[in-house]
Design an enzyme around this catalytic site. Structure first.
Site, mmCIF file in Angstrom:
data_model
loop_
_atom_site.group_PDB
_atom_site.id
_atom_site.type_symbol
_atom_site.label_atom_id
_atom_site.label_comp_id
_atom_site.label_asym_id
_atom_site.label_seq_id
_atom_site.Cartn_x
_atom_site.Cartn_y
_atom_site.Cartn_z
ATOM 1 N N ASP A 43 11.464 67.117 -16.069
ATOM 2 C CA ASP A 43 10.281 66.895 -15.243
ATOM 3 C C ASP A 43 10.347 67.869 -14.078
ATOM 4 O O ASP A 43 11.347 67.909 -13.347
ATOM 5 C CB ASP A 43 10.256 65.450 -14.714
ATOM 6 C CG ASP A 43 9.970 64.450 -15.820
ATOM 7 O OD1 ASP A 43 9.337 64.828 -16.817
ATOM 8 O OD2 ASP A 43 10.383 63.280 -15.689
ATOM 9 N N ASP A 57 1.724 57.830 -22.421
ATOM 10 C CA ASP A 57 2.486 56.933 -21.553
ATOM 11 C C ASP A 57 1.948 55.537 -21.805
ATOM 12 O O ASP A 57 0.748 55.284 -21.628
ATOM 13 C CB ASP A 57 2.309 57.304 -20.077
ATOM 14 C CG ASP A 57 2.894 58.672 -19.754
ATOM 15 O OD1 ASP A 57 3.861 59.072 -20.445
ATOM 16 O OD2 ASP A 57 2.392 59.339 -18.831
#
Length: 251
Positions: free
Chosen positions: A11, A130
């Protein structure tokens, strides 16, 4: 028989690798290019880079980072974060990315998946989902896990594949960063319902969790972040463990 893939996820925030728990409490985890080189040497099959604070202004910064990564590694890598147009995809593929990942933009404009797969080929279009389990079902979340939708995860995965997504990156928000294991039920359900590879993400804490997500969750690949970044699990040891559990991996 296709080998199962191990994929470290980086990330990216402001050019650095970061990691959080349940999508919160972000902390620094190192330089993305150094980590990418290290994971390539360790035997990672692919890498995923997600710009978690992506904006149009930062697109140039990200493309330069992609260029640096491409120069230094020889395994496929996927880049995501704020991608919402064919132009965004062109920039990243031209900089050296092998695949791109779309999430929020595809939910808001599903036609984007058709357009991208038609223009660039479905093999380079990864749909990131997600998802969170609540009210007895799994629902899709947007904007880095901050915005709930009423879209059911399984239905969206099926539609996305019909529209041209060539791979699904499925992250369970309930499991993310907990190190309690992957979400095996929804991973299995989606893996058995679509004809493209499914990458399981969220919850890896030990080597047995990887065995479980491949055997019980039917995943094609498993993605993890902090356990690799902080060297709690080393990829060569993990792959040996998987081999010993009769799971085919590339050594």
């Amino acid at each position: 028989m296709l080998t199962k893939r191990i994929i470290p996820c980086l990330d990216i925030k402001d050019g650095r690798t970061v990691k959080g728990v349940n999508f919160e409490n972000i902390r620094d985890a190192g330089d993305p290019v150094e980590l990418a080189v290290n994971y390539t040497k360790q035997g990672a099959d692919e890498l995923v880079f997600l710009d978690i604070t992506a904006t149009n202004e930062k697109r140039k910064t990200l493309s330069e980072l992609v260029r640096q990564i491409a120069r230094n590694i020889n395994i496929p890598f996927t880049v995501g974060g704020g991608i919402s147009s064919a132009e965004d995809v062109s920039v990243l593929l031209n900089a050296g990315a092998d695949k791109i990942s779309v999430n929020t933009a595809a939910v808001k404009n599903p036609q984007l998946l058709n357009d991208l797969s038609n223009q660039f080929g479905s093999q380079c279009v990864v749909l990131a989902i997600d998802t969170k389990f609540e009210n007895k079902d799994w629902f899709v979340y947007l904007n880095g896990g901050r915005v709930k939708t009423e879209i059911k995860t399984l239905a969206w995965a099926k539609e996305a594949v019909e529209r041209g997504a060539g791979e699904i990156l499925l992250t369970s928000m309930n499991n993310d960063g907990t190190k309690n294991g992957f979400a095996l039920d929804i991973t299995k359900e989606i893996s058995e319902s679509v004809n493209v590879p499914v990458i399981a993400s969220g919850g890896a804490g030990n080597m047995q969790h990887f065995v479980d997500v491949f055997k019980k969750g039917k995943a094609d690949a498993a993605l993890a972040a902090s356990i690799f970044h902080y060297k709690e699990i080393e990829i060569p040891g993990l792959k040996k463990f998987l081999r010993n559990n009769n799971i085919e991996v590339r050594i």
